[in-house]
Design a protein around this motif. Structure first.
Motif, PDB file in Angstrom:
ATOM      1  N   ARG A 192     -53.150  -2.932  26.612  1.00  0.00           N
ATOM      2  CA  ARG A 192     -52.409  -3.545  25.496  1.00  0.00           C
ATOM      3  C   ARG A 192     -52.764  -5.013  25.344  1.00  0.00           C
ATOM      4  NH1 ARG A 192     -46.196  -1.647  25.605  1.00  0.00           N
ATOM      5  NH2 ARG A 192     -46.285  -2.769  23.608  1.00  0.00           N
ATOM      6  N   VAL A 193     -53.323  -5.599  26.401  1.00  0.00           N
ATOM      7  CA  VAL A 193     -53.859  -6.957  26.351  1.00  0.00           C
ATOM      8  C   VAL A 193     -55.317  -6.894  26.774  1.00  0.00           C
ATOM      9  CG1 VAL A 193     -53.751  -9.291  27.280  1.00  0.00           C
ATOM     10  CG2 VAL A 193     -51.631  -8.047  26.840  1.00  0.00           C
ATOM     11  N   ALA A 194     -56.211  -7.251  25.876  1.00  0.00           N
ATOM     12  CA  ALA A 194     -57.635  -7.301  26.203  1.00  0.00           C
ATOM     13  C   ALA A 194     -57.955  -8.687  26.738  1.00  0.00           C
ATOM     14  CB  ALA A 194     -58.469  -7.004  24.963  1.00  0.00           C
ATOM     15  N   VAL A 195     -58.542  -8.735  27.913  1.00  0.00           N
ATOM     16  CA  VAL A 195     -58.851 -10.000  28.581  1.00  0.00           C
ATOM     17  C   VAL A 195     -60.361 -10.171  28.671  1.00  0.00           C
ATOM     18  CG1 VAL A 195     -58.581 -11.380  30.675  1.00  0.00           C
ATOM     19  CG2 VAL A 195     -56.751  -9.813  29.965  1.00  0.00           C
ATOM     20  N   SER A 196     -60.845 -11.334  28.282  1.00  0.00           N
ATOM     21  CA  SER A 196     -62.258 -11.665  28.457  1.00  0.00           C
ATOM     22  C   SER A 196     -62.367 -13.106  28.931  1.00  0.00           C
ATOM     23  CB  SER A 196     -63.028 -11.468  27.148  1.00  0.00           C
ATOM     24  OG  SER A 196     -62.526 -12.316  26.131  1.00  0.00           O
ATOM     25  N   GLY A 197     -63.534 -13.470  29.409  1.00  0.00           N
ATOM     26  CA  GLY A 197     -63.743 -14.822  29.908  1.00  0.00           C
ATOM     27  C   GLY A 197     -64.218 -14.811  31.343  1.00  0.00           C
ATOM     28  N   GLU A 198     -64.772 -15.936  31.765  1.00  0.00           N
ATOM     29  CA  GLU A 198     -65.344 -16.047  33.103  1.00  0.00           C
ATOM     30  C   GLU A 198     -64.551 -16.964  34.032  1.00  0.00           C
ATOM     31  OE1 GLU A 198     -67.851 -14.178  33.918  1.00  0.00           O
ATOM     32  OE2 GLU A 198     -68.027 -13.395  31.879  1.00  0.00           O
ATOM     33  N   GLY A 199     -63.456 -17.519  33.558  1.00  0.00           N
ATOM     34  CA  GLY A 199     -62.704 -18.467  34.362  1.00  0.00           C
ATOM     35  C   GLY A 199     -61.773 -17.809  35.361  1.00  0.00           C
ATOM     36  N   PRO A 200     -61.172 -18.617  36.252  1.00  0.00           N
ATOM     37  CA  PRO A 200     -60.267 -18.093  37.279  1.00  0.00           C
ATOM     38  C   PRO A 200     -59.074 -17.336  36.701  1.00  0.00           C
ATOM     39  CG  PRO A 200     -60.884 -20.366  37.779  1.00  0.00           C
ATOM     40  CD  PRO A 200     -61.404 -20.069  36.413  1.00  0.00           C
ATOM     41  N   LEU A 201     -58.554 -17.796  35.576  1.00  0.00           N
ATOM     42  CA  LEU A 201     -57.406 -17.109  34.992  1.00  0.00           C
ATOM     43  C   LEU A 201     -57.765 -15.703  34.533  1.00  0.00           C
ATOM     44  CD1 LEU A 201     -55.381 -19.705  32.883  1.00  0.00           C
ATOM     45  CD2 LEU A 201     -54.536 -18.261  34.708  1.00  0.00           C
ATOM     46  N   ALA A 202     -58.926 -15.549  33.928  1.00  0.00           N
ATOM     47  CA  ALA A 202     -59.359 -14.217  33.517  1.00  0.00           C
ATOM     48  C   ALA A 202     -59.503 -13.309  34.730  1.00  0.00           C
ATOM     49  CB  ALA A 202     -60.675 -14.302  32.750  1.00  0.00           C
ATOM     50  N   LYS A 203     -60.065 -13.834  35.801  1.00  0.00           N
ATOM     51  CA  LYS A 203     -60.231 -13.057  37.023  1.00  0.00           C
ATOM     52  C   LYS A 203     -58.891 -12.618  37.584  1.00  0.00           C
ATOM     53  CE  LYS A 203     -62.241 -13.282  41.667  1.00  0.00           C
ATOM     54  NZ  LYS A 203     -62.983 -14.133  42.648  1.00  0.00           N
ATOM     55  N   VAL A 204     -57.927 -13.544  37.609  1.00  0.00           N
ATOM     56  CA  VAL A 204     -56.587 -13.209  38.117  1.00  0.00           C
ATOM     57  C   VAL A 204     -55.944 -12.121  37.279  1.00  0.00           C
ATOM     58  CG1 VAL A 204     -54.241 -14.111  38.384  1.00  0.00           C
ATOM     59  CG2 VAL A 204     -56.181 -15.422  39.239  1.00  0.00           C
ATOM     60  N   LEU A 205     -56.064 -12.220  35.964  1.00  0.00           N
ATOM     61  CA  LEU A 205     -55.461 -11.219  35.083  1.00  0.00           C
ATOM     62  C   LEU A 205     -56.090  -9.850  35.289  1.00  0.00           C
ATOM     63  CD1 LEU A 205     -55.106 -13.351  31.844  1.00  0.00           C
ATOM     64  CD2 LEU A 205     -53.239 -12.410  33.210  1.00  0.00           C
ATOM     65  N   HIS A 206     -57.406  -9.801  35.451  1.00  0.00           N
ATOM     66  CA  HIS A 206     -58.073  -8.521  35.725  1.00  0.00           C
ATOM     67  C   HIS A 206     -57.611  -7.951  37.069  1.00  0.00           C
ATOM     68  CE1 HIS A 206     -60.703  -8.201  32.303  1.00  0.00           C
ATOM     69  NE2 HIS A 206     -61.247  -9.387  32.507  1.00  0.00           N
ATOM     70  N   GLU A 207     -57.486  -8.821  38.065  1.00  0.00           N
ATOM     71  CA  GLU A 207     -57.060  -8.360  39.388  1.00  0.00           C
ATOM     72  C   GLU A 207     -55.631  -7.835  39.356  1.00  0.00           C
ATOM     73  OE1 GLU A 207     -57.652 -11.746  41.847  1.00  0.00           O
ATOM     74  OE2 GLU A 207     -59.793 -11.332  42.207  1.00  0.00           O
ATOM     75  N   GLU A 208     -54.756  -8.526  38.637  1.00  0.00           N
ATOM     76  CA  GLU A 208     -53.372  -8.076  38.551  1.00  0.00           C
ATOM     77  C   GLU A 208     -53.272  -6.752  37.806  1.00  0.00           C
ATOM     78  OE1 GLU A 208     -51.224 -11.298  36.809  1.00  0.00           O
ATOM     79  OE2 GLU A 208     -51.033 -12.386  38.702  1.00  0.00           O
ATOM     80  N   GLY A 209     -54.086  -6.603  36.753  1.00  0.00           N
ATOM     81  CA  GLY A 209     -54.109  -5.329  36.039  1.00  0.00           C
ATOM     82  C   GLY A 209     -54.593  -4.198  36.915  1.00  0.00           C
ATOM     83  N   GLU A 210     -55.589  -4.471  37.757  1.00  0.00           N
ATOM     84  CA  GLU A 210     -56.111  -3.450  38.658  1.00  0.00           C
ATOM     85  C   GLU A 210     -55.073  -3.096  39.731  1.00  0.00           C
ATOM     86  OE1 GLU A 210     -58.645  -0.694  40.375  1.00  0.00           O
ATOM     87  OE2 GLU A 210     -58.638  -1.645  38.405  1.00  0.00           O
ATOM     88  N   LYS A 211     -54.370  -4.071  40.263  1.00  0.00           N
ATOM     89  CA  LYS A 211     -53.316  -3.803  41.224  1.00  0.00           C
ATOM     90  C   LYS A 211     -52.217  -2.950  40.627  1.00  0.00           C
ATOM     91  CE  LYS A 211     -53.939  -8.016  43.994  1.00  0.00           C
ATOM     92  NZ  LYS A 211     -53.343  -9.319  44.383  1.00  0.00           N
ATOM     93  N   ALA A 212     -51.869  -3.240  39.390  1.00  0.00           N
ATOM     94  CA  ALA A 212     -50.845  -2.436  38.724  1.00  0.00           C
ATOM     95  C   ALA A 212     -51.338  -1.001  38.506  1.00  0.00           C
ATOM     96  CB  ALA A 212     -50.475  -3.066  37.373  1.00  0.00           C
ATOM     97  N   ARG A 213     -52.627  -0.843  38.216  1.00  0.00           N
ATOM     98  CA  ARG A 213     -53.182   0.499  37.998  1.00  0.00           C
ATOM     99  C   ARG A 213     -53.162   1.329  39.277  1.00  0.00           C
ATOM    100  NH1 ARG A 213     -57.589   3.394  38.686  1.00  0.00           N
ATOM    101  NH2 ARG A 213     -58.660   1.722  39.796  1.00  0.00           N
ATOM    102  N   THR A 214     -53.463   0.686  40.408  1.00  0.00           N
ATOM    103  CA  THR A 214     -53.541   1.419  41.660  1.00  0.00           C
ATOM    104  C   THR A 214     -52.223   1.473  42.414  1.00  0.00           C
ATOM    105  OG1 THR A 214     -54.229  -0.598  42.836  1.00  0.00           O
ATOM    106  CG2 THR A 214     -55.978   0.820  41.943  1.00  0.00           C
ATOM    107  N   GLY A 215     -51.221   0.809  41.855  1.00  0.00           N
ATOM    108  CA  GLY A 215     -49.916   0.832  42.504  1.00  0.00           C
ATOM    109  C   GLY A 215     -49.807  -0.113  43.677  1.00  0.00           C
ATOM    110  N   ARG A 216     -50.735  -1.063  43.827  1.00  0.00           N
ATOM    111  CA  ARG A 216     -50.692  -2.008  44.933  1.00  0.00           C
ATOM    112  C   ARG A 216     -49.855  -3.237  44.616  1.00  0.00           C
ATOM    113  NH1 ARG A 216     -55.351  -4.367  45.953  1.00  0.00           N
ATOM    114  NH2 ARG A 216     -56.564  -3.542  44.208  1.00  0.00           N
ATOM    115  N   ALA A 217     -49.296  -3.257  43.414  1.00  0.00           N
ATOM    116  CA  ALA A 217     -48.387  -4.344  43.061  1.00  0.00           C
ATOM    117  C   ALA A 217     -47.163  -3.745  42.401  1.00  0.00           C
ATOM    118  CB  ALA A 217     -49.085  -5.326  42.095  1.00  0.00           C
ATOM    119  N   PHE A 218     -46.092  -4.499  42.486  1.00  0.00           N
ATOM    120  CA  PHE A 218     -44.835  -4.084  41.890  1.00  0.00           C
ATOM    121  C   PHE A 218     -44.328  -2.856  42.621  1.00  0.00           C
ATOM    122  CE2 PHE A 218     -47.698  -5.867  38.752  1.00  0.00           C
ATOM    123  CZ  PHE A 218     -47.024  -7.027  38.460  1.00  0.00           C
TER     124      PHE A 218
END
Length: 218
Positions: A192-218
């Motif tokens: 629902r949120v498309a993230v692009s970019g090469e900066g640290p914030l983009a990386k964090v957002l991708h990582e948080e999305g992946e954690k939510a997908r795998t159930g390793r967060a929340f």
């Protein structure tokens, strides 16, 4: 100028409300956090305020040290209003007020005005880190300065320079985020949120999305 009205109570909350408790004052601060604004810009982005009330509030804010007015050099030669460091200290107050007010949003009413940059403050609460973020909504394009301690907090239009992250989302998703019904990580996970970019914030957002997908967060 006429003397400022006061609750005449020896209480810091009452003293604060002596300064910012009048209708429109905090919303003017919200607009000035975007950087220098002309009177006409403020009036356009504060639908419902009369010209007399806006002028009066700006004078009060200058007197109370929340805002200043200066003349731009040619060829602009227009006056702009800017938030002072004292006024900028109201950012966490606005953030806390916005978070408290999540439950009051409900469904958008037919009479409710909206500006794209009004979603800046709730998005800032959700971003973990520092950097420049460009956000594209159906209502328009704006940018955020996450974690910035000086300068503007957000602004209309594209980011001034290469952003650390770009976010594209629809208004329904942004509204759900603002209401606290959806976390940013889950919005990224669900596409629902498309993230692009090469900066640290983009990386964090991708990582948080992946954690939510795998159930390793929340």
């Amino acid at each position: 100028m006429p003397p400022r009205r006061s609750y005449d109570q020896y209480c810091s909350a009452a003293r604060a409300l002596d300064v910012v408790g009048d209708r429109w004052t905090l919303l003017i601060v919200r607009e000035l956090l975007a950087g220098p604004r002309r009177y006409t810009d403020l009036h356009a982005d504060l639908p419902g305020v009369s010209t007399d009330v806006l002028a009066s509030r700006l004078k009060d804010m200058e007197r109370d040290g929340l805002a200043t007015r200066r003349r731009l050099p040619p060829p602009g030669a227009a006056y702009v209003y800017e938030v002072t460091p004292r006024g900028r200290e109201l950012l966490p107050v606005l953030q806390a007020l916005g978070e408290w007010g999540q439950a009051e949003l409900g469904e958008r009413r037919p009479t409710d005005a909206v500006r794209a940059h009004w979603f800046a403050l709730p998005l800032l609460r959700l971003l973990d880190g520092e950097g420049l973020v460009e956000v594209r909504l159906e209502e328009g394009l704006f940018h955020l300065h996450a974690g910035a301690e000086e300068g503007s907090v957000y602004g209309d239009g594209p980011a001034p320079g290469e952003p650390d992250a770009r976010l594209v989302l629809d208004t329904a998703t942004c509204t759900a985020l603002a209401r606290g019904e959806l976390s940013l990580a889950h919005a990224v996970r669900d596409g629902r949120v498309a993230v692009s970019g090469e900066g640290p914030l983009a990386k964090v957002l991708h990582e948080e999305g992946e954690k939510a997908r795998t159930g390793r967060a929340f």
